[in-house]
Design a protein around this motif. Sequence first.
Motif, PDB file in Angstrom:
ATOM      1  N   ASP A   1       6.818  -4.394   7.817  1.00  6.76           N
ATOM      2  CA  ASP A   1       6.851  -4.881   9.197  1.00  6.76           C
ATOM      3  C   ASP A   1       8.258  -4.837   9.793  1.00  6.76           C
TER       4      ASP A   1
ATOM      5  N   THR B   1     -11.555  -5.471   1.247  1.00  9.12           N
ATOM      6  CA  THR B   1     -11.126  -6.794   1.722  1.00  9.12           C
ATOM      7  C   THR B   1     -12.164  -7.390   2.676  1.00  9.12           C
TER       8      THR B   1
ATOM      9  N   ARG C   1       0.787  -1.229   0.000  1.00 13.60           N
ATOM     10  CA  ARG C   1       0.000   0.000   0.000  1.00 13.60           C
ATOM     11  C   ARG C   1       0.822   1.283   0.000  1.00 13.60           C
TER      12      ARG C   1
ATOM     13  N   VAL D   1      -7.931  -1.736   7.749  1.00 12.82           N
ATOM     14  CA  VAL D   1      -8.997  -1.476   6.800  1.00 12.82           C
ATOM     15  C   VAL D   1      -8.669  -0.162   6.111  1.00 12.82           C
TER      16      VAL D   1
END
Length: 283
Positions: free
Chosen positions: A52, A162, A12, A157
């Motif tokens: 991450d 999704t 993203r 979200v």
Amino acid sequence: MRLKLAIQKTGRLHADSMELLNHCGIEVKNGHNQLMSVAQDFPLEVYFLRDDDIPQYVQDGVADIGIVGENIVYEKCKEVEMVETLGFGKCRLSIAVPRNEEYNSGFLKGKRIATSYPFLCSQYLKKNGIDAEIHEISGSVEIAPGIGLADAICDLVSSGSTLLINGLKEVETVLESEAVLIKKTSLDTEQLELLNRLLFRISAVRTARNNKYVLLNAPNEALPKIFELLPGMKSPTVLPLAEEGWSSVHSVLNEVEFWEKIEALKNAGAQGILVVPIEKMIV
Ligand code: PRP
Ligand code: ZN
């Protein structure tokens, strides 16, 4: 010396991070499966990593700075400093349950929640006195309820598609998030200087994005009313038109109040209003 920046490899935040650098006049080539790229025109090395992992790499000094979602920064609890929010990658960490469930405040008690955000999720449950079980999984969290692995999920979200595709509905917000620039806690003088140069460019790009340059014509008697509507950077620029009694007014308008102001300007007598995007803005 070059400053080392970590950004997301794919996902993203990748494209927006690259675009931000580009607007800052920093050209970065991102070859396929390339781990690192040396920027043109600015002493910067860009590392492409899993989002991450970015806080860890910045904490350890593998990178000096990084662009990553606040959600990851708060989840990972590494020793890094947030320097600036970047205005993209907006999303929220939410709890979602199967759409057909009747949800109420006691619903989550004793339930299994699948998440890749165990820290933030358990913090939220604790804060709200909810006794539920957390199942940490690293990807495709949204399919967990469908395959009987969990009763709910706690996941990011953004558009909500999704959740929709997987028959889930959002019921609680755990955290609102956007992309931020983080830095290693200790940077030396030279690194700080480079960071400040980069921040200066980022702020010019962001200010420009939020503002539009406006040019309009107006009869001179309408000018006082028009000046009231236009803050401009200092005060508006006014140039006489060839036609007697008319002026051209130039100013800067903020995106937020844009349409409201344009309507008011029209009503005040402005004509031939031109709106131009601003490339960079140094205030
Ligand atoms: C998040 C999340 C969902 C998706 C939600 O993943 O895990 O899969 O985005 O977006 P939507 O509401 O627009 O459908 P992300 O892109 O952050 O990838 P990652 O968790 O694998 O890093
Ligand atoms: Zn990720």
